[in-house]
Design a protein around this motif. Structure first.
Motif, PDB file in Angstrom:
ATOM      1  N   CYS A  95      28.002   6.910  14.820  1.00  0.00           N
ATOM      2  CA  CYS A  95      28.898   8.045  14.579  1.00  0.00           C
ATOM      3  C   CYS A  95      28.873   8.927  15.816  1.00  0.00           C
ATOM      4  O   CYS A  95      27.842   9.100  16.447  1.00  0.00           O
ATOM      5  N   ASP A 126      24.010   8.886  10.434  1.00  0.00           N
ATOM      6  CA  ASP A 126      25.130   7.967  10.237  1.00  0.00           C
ATOM      7  C   ASP A 126      24.610   6.766   9.461  1.00  0.00           C
ATOM      8  O   ASP A 126      23.604   6.149   9.829  1.00  0.00           O
ATOM      9  N   HIS A 166      29.045   9.773   7.863  1.00  0.00           N
ATOM     10  CA  HIS A 166      28.232  10.795   8.533  1.00  0.00           C
ATOM     11  C   HIS A 166      27.811  11.758   7.425  1.00  0.00           C
ATOM     12  O   HIS A 166      28.649  12.369   6.771  1.00  0.00           O
TER      13      HIS A 166
HETATM   14 ZN   LIG Z   1      27.369  11.203  12.661  1.00  0.00          ZN
END
Ligand SMILES: [Zn+2]
Length: 375
Positions: free
Chosen positions: A5, A281, A358
């Motif tokens: 992410c 993430d 996320h």
């Molecule tokens: Zn992230």
């Protein structure tokens, strides 16, 4: 394999203004809305103040320039004053010279008049008598020479006196002309100085007005800042009014336990710049279920350039969770959700290089490591 992410940049204003974790309710929404409006106003005031400050700088530069001009003109005036004084002295000297010459002329005139008077008394034969009274021819010739000399010297004297007089007068006239010229120039310099002084005072007035405007805008901005701080406090107070839902948090992506990026400092996956990763993430394929980590109320659903489609759930006690980069959102603002209930489907919206979730945990609005709450 899922890409990391890349969500990590999030402005404080947006954090405080738009997605500050809080309990649900219309009034909180209103506060959020108000907060955003205030932030916009503050931004506007700052722009206005900046524009005025730059104007102020220009005016200051103009004032400095006029200051230099006034100084130069003052010097010029001083120079003309000195020139005028010098010319006045020269004229006084010439006048004294004229007086002296006039006295000499008077004396010479008297002497001449005396002789002429004698000649007049004796008729036109004055000179002739002198000659006729000579003892002999030699004496007569001598007397004639002398008379001629006297006449000639009188004439020369008169001529030279006249010439000197004229010269002095011309000199005096030219000095006076010069002095008049100096006065004219000096007056024009004084007039110019006054002009510059007026411009200077106008600039100073403009400067004062600009300063006043800037102060006014800064006061307005300060008032908005105070209002903003108060709303922030209200939001926090409202958030704390509800107790935490309690219990342990559920894993937000059931069946997907691979963490592709941890909380904290990390290099930007694209730019390489070191920055803070605000959450964790969790790798997930497109369409995977994203679930609520605990009981709570949805306080934000929306789209953001970085978060993509995201959701914030408030769990009470100042604790909220955030789920970003979803393909679709299944809940709306104000919805009550239960622990483990699906709220979205995984995706890669926003600033993301591949499908993942996320996940953030915030305590009173401050990001914290989610792994302290989910296992
Ligand atoms: Zn992230």
């Amino acid at each position: 394999m899922f890409k990391k992410c890349i969500l990590f940049v999030f402005s404080i204003s947006l954090l405080l203004g738009s997605i500050f974790p809080m309990t649900a309710g219309g009034s909180i929404e209103d506060l959020k809305q108000k907060q955003q409006e205030i932030q916009n106003k503050i931004k506007e005031y700052r722009q206005q103040a900046d524009a005025l400050k730059s104007q102020k700088e220009n005016v200051q530069a103009e004032i400095d320039q006029l200051d230099i001009e006034i100084d130069a003109l003052n010097l010029e005036i001083e120079g003309y004053d000195l020139q005028k004084q010098e010319l006045t002295l020269q004229i006084a000297e010439k006048e004294q010279e004229i007086v002296k010459l006039n006295e000499e002329i008077d004396l010479n005139n008297e002497a001449l008049e005396d002789r002429l008077r004698i000649m007049y008394k004796n008729g036109t034969s004055g000179y002739l008598e002198v000659i006729l009274n000579a003892d002999d021819l030699m004496d007569a010739l001598t007397r004639l020479d002398m008379i001629q000399l006297i006449v000639q010297s009188d004439v020369d004297l008169l001529k030279s006196i006249e010439a000197q007089k004229k010269q002095v007068e011309e000199l005096q006239l030219s000095l006076e002309n010069q002095r008049a010229e100096v006065i004219t120039v000096q007056n024009s310099v004084i007039a110019k100085k006054q002009e510059v002084a007026v411009a200077y005072s106008e600039k100073e007035q403009r400067m004062a007005a600009l300063e006043k405007d800037i102060n006014k805008i800064q006061q307005l901005e300060a008032a908005e800042e105070a209002q903003s701080a108060k709303i922030e406090k209200d939001i926090l107070a409202a958030q704390r009014a509800v107790e935490y839902a309690g219990g342990e948090m559920a894993w937000p992506v059931p069946g997907n336990y691979r963490i592709t990026s941890y909380f904290g400092g990390r290099p930007d996956p694209i730019t390489g710049v070191w920055s803070t990763h605000r959450g964790i993430d969790i790798g997930a394929s497109y369409g995977s279920a994203i679930v609520a980590a605990n009981d709570g109320v949805v306080i934000f659903t929306g789209s953001h350039w970085s978060y993509g489609n995201y959701i914030i759930i408030d769990h009470g006690g100042g604790i909220s969770t955030l789920y970003a980069h979803n393909t679709s959102l299944l809940v709306r603002n104000g919805d009550e959700v239960s622990r483990g209930e699906q709220i979205a489907t995984a995706g890669s919206t926003g600033y993301s290089t591949g499908p993942h979730c996320h996940f953030e945990v915030r305590i009173n609005g401050t990001i914290t490591d989610p792994l302290k709450y989910v296992k």
